[in-house]
Each structure stands twice: as structure tokens, then as C-alpha cells.
Design an enzyme around this catalytic site. Structure first.
Site, short mmCIF file in Angstrom:
data_model
loop_
_atom_site.label_atom_id
_atom_site.label_comp_id
_atom_site.label_asym_id
_atom_site.label_seq_id
_atom_site.Cartn_x
_atom_site.Cartn_y
_atom_site.Cartn_z
N CYS A 17 -86.67 33.84 18.61
CA CYS A 17 -86.76 33.05 17.38
C CYS A 17 -86.69 31.56 17.72
CB CYS A 17 -85.63 33.42 16.41
SG CYS A 17 -85.68 32.48 14.86
N CYS A 35 -84.62 29.40 15.22
CA CYS A 35 -83.16 29.56 15.29
C CYS A 35 -82.59 28.89 16.53
CB CYS A 35 -82.79 31.04 15.32
SG CYS A 35 -83.39 31.98 13.91
N ASP A 36 -83.15 29.24 17.68
CA ASP A 36 -82.53 28.88 18.95
C ASP A 36 -83.09 27.60 19.57
OD1 ASP A 36 -81.10 31.21 18.63
OD2 ASP A 36 -82.51 32.41 19.78
#
Length: 518
Positions: free
Chosen positions: A344, A347-348
């Protein structure tokens, strides 16, 4: 920091507060502390029930606690919770201020009954759409149980902690100083881990349920549509899913869903869940199917067994278990999952600021990920197996215009390498020369398509393709009478949300037609 429209909305929300509370800020002389204090001043000015103090003594600065007078609720934000976490902040303000949460009394009683001191720490990023679910769930637990405390920490702001704890994926959750879990978790999932008897009690309760007319397995767009269309027919409908929303919950941007030009995955999941709840659908979360037992040809009920130990029976089934991100399946990938191997980028990505990363895959998802990451990291290498990228031309043009991006075509990834604790490189074969090569980097984002979630059906009488997709007819029925399937798990082409919803509706109508004819 808040524009006039946002202030107006927040002021309206804060009118729901029924009891006074205080915000206690812990600050230093840095710019981020000044920025945070400015935000807190704006918030406190919107309600006479809020008192702001700037004399907090927390070790993390900037941070702030939200407390009732004379009571430490255990809710702390370390950082400036804007972006996706602004909703978490608003909910914390309302709930500490006495506004009831949209959570069943049964779940609240389960939270109150938890025993033992628990200090949760969640590392999040402001661009992570999965993090708010975790932050909001743990905040709620802290508010309703004095033995629970929760600190939500912006990983981008507290990089020293991220480095020390070797956090390379968000949300990352710690309990009493030790790793607890990673990735998106619902309140029910968290409670299931800390309340060890909960899963067994729930499994027993589910196994005692009467048979359904139609049971939907899967809670993504196809499953939600199937449940709604089934319930509208007035028949006994159940929906069992490992997590409601499926893949969509992990999707950052959704464009051109007919009549909605743009939305985000978590917003769509919330809307789907609310829509399903408008009907008499028995929704059973945290239920991952493991075994399918077909009904006897002469009559009887289909049976599904779940990982929890529960079993459910139904006259008809709609299988909508969806798909998941395809993995590279090379040495080192699993060993360094969440230690440099990620799936992701939204997200990361912020955790890789200033680092070198690779994106595996040259389709739309891969190219979009590379474009987004190029604005955060020092360098992106896009690695594509084929001799050309498959992404839309406009995306390829944008990618090629970026100065800190390299594109490697005809590359077969062979190994993820690391130092034992985190990723340090990617090995690949140049398919044009058969030469073995390596890239030194700190992160690898895998974006190479989908795999249907049908491992649990292997060995069953349901016919599938070699890829594991369920074969369905024009009505959505499988090779087993009374068993239907819909969405990304089937042979229906073009894996799109709008198509999955239509197929879910069709499958449930097919199941209803089967019921009235049999």
C-alpha cells in the site's frame, strides 16, 4: 489551520458535546508545536465546554491528551492529526465530551469488561486510509475502560521512534511496549485478540443460528449488493465476511463510479455498511470461510465452516470472497513483509521519505504508485516483467517526466534481499540478456494484480479455472445447484467495483429465483 467551512462543520459537531473536557498540550519550541497549538486554539474556541492547557509534561512533543476534568481518559495524539486522522480527532472530542458512539451496547460492555493494564501505541501516517479504523477503535477502548490507554503517533513526525522500532508499515500497533499487530484492524478484530474467549463465544452463538434462505460469503461490493437485493425480497439473509469492505477498504482513490466522480475506499465501505444495515441482514464479521460442504443432491442445506470454529447453513449461497494483491512469490518476500516489502504506497509511503524504493508492476496501479512515491522518496525504480508498461498513456507520460524515476523493462524479479531486519535490495534477471542484476534500495512496493480468494474451495465440487476463478453462468450460478458467485472471485472479466456490484445483485436474484423454483 481550519478553513471557514471546516470550522463551521466542527462547531456544529461540538454542539453535541454534553459534558466539559480539557485538552492538555505538551509542547516544545519547535515549529510543529506552534502549529499544533494553533490548531488546538481554533478547536477550543468553537465550544465553551473545552478548556485548553499548554502545560502538559508528556515526553513526546508535540502531543496532546483529551481528558475529562480530574480524569485521565488515556486518549493521546502525538503529532498533528490532520489528513485522514482528522476524523479520529473529531470522534475523540465528541466521545470524551459525552456524545455516544455508534457502537452496540454489547460491544461496549465487552470493552468495559477487559481486565489488565493495557497501553496501546499506534504509529500512523496522515496519508494512510487504513490507520483511522485502528486509531478510532483504540481511542474508544480507552474512553470506555480506565485500564486502557492509547497514544496515536504520527510516524513521519517521530522518525527517531520509527527507526528505533524498525517500523516500515502503518498502522503498526504496540501493546505494553511489544508489537501487537500491523495493518488495518476493526474494533471487533482488536477485541478478539485481547479478549481471548470472545471468538469461542461468538463461534458457538453463530453455530446455533437457524439456516438462512441465502447466505452471502464476503463483504465487499459484490457481497453487499447481494445481501441488499436478497433482503429486499423478504427472505432470511446472512452475510459472513472476514472484514466488511474487502479490497475496497484498502483503496485510496475511486474514480468514475457512476454518479460519483471521486471518493475514497473507506468512505465507500462505510456507506455500503450503512446501506446493508438498513435491511434485515444478519452481518457476521471476522468470519473467514475455510470449508464448503455442498447440500445432498436430493435436498438439504449447504454448509460453510469458518476459521473461528463456527458453522452456518443455508438453502442457497452467494460466494463473493473477492481477490487480494498478487505477491511476487520470490525468496525474501515473506521474510521482509512489512520490513521493507509493502503493498500500500498510500499507507506506507511516508515512512520511506528520503529513501530509495522499487515499484513492481507497470500497470495502472504500479505507475500510479510510482508517481505518488516520487514526491516522497529520494528515488523510485519501476520494475516491469514485460517489454512495455501496460498503464494508460497519460500515466506513463507523467511517470517519464519525473526526474527521480528509473524504469526497468523486461526484468524478472528473483529475490528480495535484506540484512536480517529490513530490505536492502532486489535481485532480478534482465530477460533480454539473461544477466543477473541487483538494485540497492530500502523499500519494495508490489503492484502486480490480483489473486482470487478461493483456496478454501479447492477439492470442492465447484468448478474453477486454473487461476482459481469460480466459473459462473449468465445467472451467476456455479456448477453446484443453489450456489452462486459474484465479483472479482469469478470468471466475469474486468475487475471493477461497479461490475462487482451488478454481479452481486444478479447472483442474489438468481439465488432467489432458484429458491422459488425449488
Amino acid at each position: 489551520m481550519l478553513d471557514a467551512n471546516l470550522k463551521s462543520q466542527l462547531k456544529t459537531y461540538l454542539e453535541k458535546v454534553t459534558q466539559p473536557f480539557e485538552i492538555v498540550a505538551s509542547l516544545d519550541d519547535g515549529a510543529k508545536s506552534q502549529e499544533l497549538f494553533g490548531l488546538l486554539e481554533e478547536i477550543s474556541s468553537l465550544s465553551d465546554k473545552i478548556t485548553l492547557h499548554s502545560d502538559g509534561q508528556a515526553s513526546r512533543k508535540p502531543s496532546f491528551a483529551i481528558n475529562r476534568p480530574g480524569e485521565d481518559t488515556g486518549v493521546v495524539f502525538a503529532g498533528i492529526p490532520m489528513g485522514h486522522e482528522f476524523t479520529s480527532l473529531v470522534l475523540a472530542l465528541l466521545q470524551v465530551g459525552g456524545h455516544p458512539p455508534k457502537t452496540s451496547e454489547e460491544v461496549l460492555d465487552q470493552i468495559r469488561a477487559l481486565d489488565g493494564e493495557m497501553l496501546f501505541e499506534t504509529y500512523y501516517s496522515l496519508s494512510c486510509q487504513n490507520c483511522p479504523d485502528v486509531v478510532q477503535a483504540l481511542n474508544l477502548m480507552a474512553i470506555f475502560n480506565p485500564k486502557v490507554r492509547h497514544v496515536a503517533i504520527d510516524g513521519a513526525l517521530f522518525q527517531d521512534e520509527v527507526e528505533a522500532r524498525e517500523i516500515m508499515s502503518v498502522p503498526s500497533i504496540y501493546l505494553n511496549g511489544k508489537p501487537f499487530d500491523q495493518g488495518r484492524m476493526t474494533l471487533e478484530q482488536i477485541l478478539g485478540k485481547v479478549d481471548t474467549g470472545a471468538a469461542e463465544r461468538e463461534a458457538k452463538k453463530l453455530s446455533e443460528k437457524a439456516a438462512f434462505d441465502t447466505l452471502v460469503i464476503g463483504g465487499g461490493p459484490a457481497g453487499a449488493a447481494a445481501a441488499i437485493y436478497s433482503a429486499r425480497k423478504g427472505i432470511n439473509t446472512g452475510l459472513a465476511a472476514g472484514r466488511f469492505g474487502g479490497q475496497v477498504a484498502d483503496t485510496m482513490g475511486i474514480e468514475n463510479f457512476i454518479s460519483v466522480s471521486h471518493t475514497e475506499g473507506p468512505k465507500m465501505v462505510s456507506a455500503l455498511e450503512e446501506h446493508v444495515k438498513e435491511y434485515e441482514v444478519d452481518v457476521m464479521n471476522l468470519q473467514t470461510a475455510t470449508v464448503f460442504k455442498a447440500a445432498d443432491p436430493d435436498g438439504g442445506l449447504h454448509e460453510i465452516a469458518f476459521e473461528s470454529g463456527a458453522t452456518l447453513k443455508s438453502k442457497t449461497l452467494v460466494l463473493a470472497t473477492g481477490a487480494r494483491w498478487r505477491e511476487m512469490n520470490v525468496p525474501g518476500e515473506q521474510a521482509y513483509r512489512n520490513k521493507g516489502v509493502a503493498y500500500c504506497p498510500h499507507c506506507d509511503g511516508p515512512l520511506y521519505k528520503g529513501k530509495r524504493v522499487a515499484v513492481i508492476g507497470g500497470g495502472n496501479s504500479g505507475v500510479e504508485a510510482a508517481i505518488d512515491l516520487a514526491g516522497i522518496v529520494s528515488h523510485v525504480t519501476l520494475v516491469e516483467f514485460m517489454g512495455e508498461m501496460r498503464a494508460d498513456a497519460v500515466l506513463q507520460k507523467k511517470l517519464k517526466s519525473l526526474p527521480n524515476v528509473d524504469i526497468i523493462l523486461n526484468a524478472q524479479s528473483t529475490e528480495v534481499t535484506g540484512d536480517g531486519s529490513r530490505v536492502n535490495g532486489l535481485n532480478y534477471i534482465d530477460r533480454t540478456s539473461d544477466e543477473h542484476k541487483a538494485i540497492a534500495l530500502e523499500g519494495i512496493f508490489v503492484q502486480i494484480g490480483l489473486v482470487p480468494n478461493t483456496e478454501w474451495l479447492k477439492g470442492s465440487p465447484i468448478e474453477m479455472t486454473p487461476r482459481g476463478e469460480i466459473i459462473v453462468d449468465a445467472h451467476g450460478m456455479t456448477s453446484v445447484p443453489g450456489v452462486f458467485a459474484a465479483g472479482d472471485v469469478t470468471t466475469v472479466p474486468y475487475k471493477q467495483i461497479v461490475i462487482a456490484m451488478g454481479e452481486g445483485a444478479k447472483a442474489s436474484l438468481g439465488a432467489f429465483d432458484y429458491l422459488i423454483r425449488n
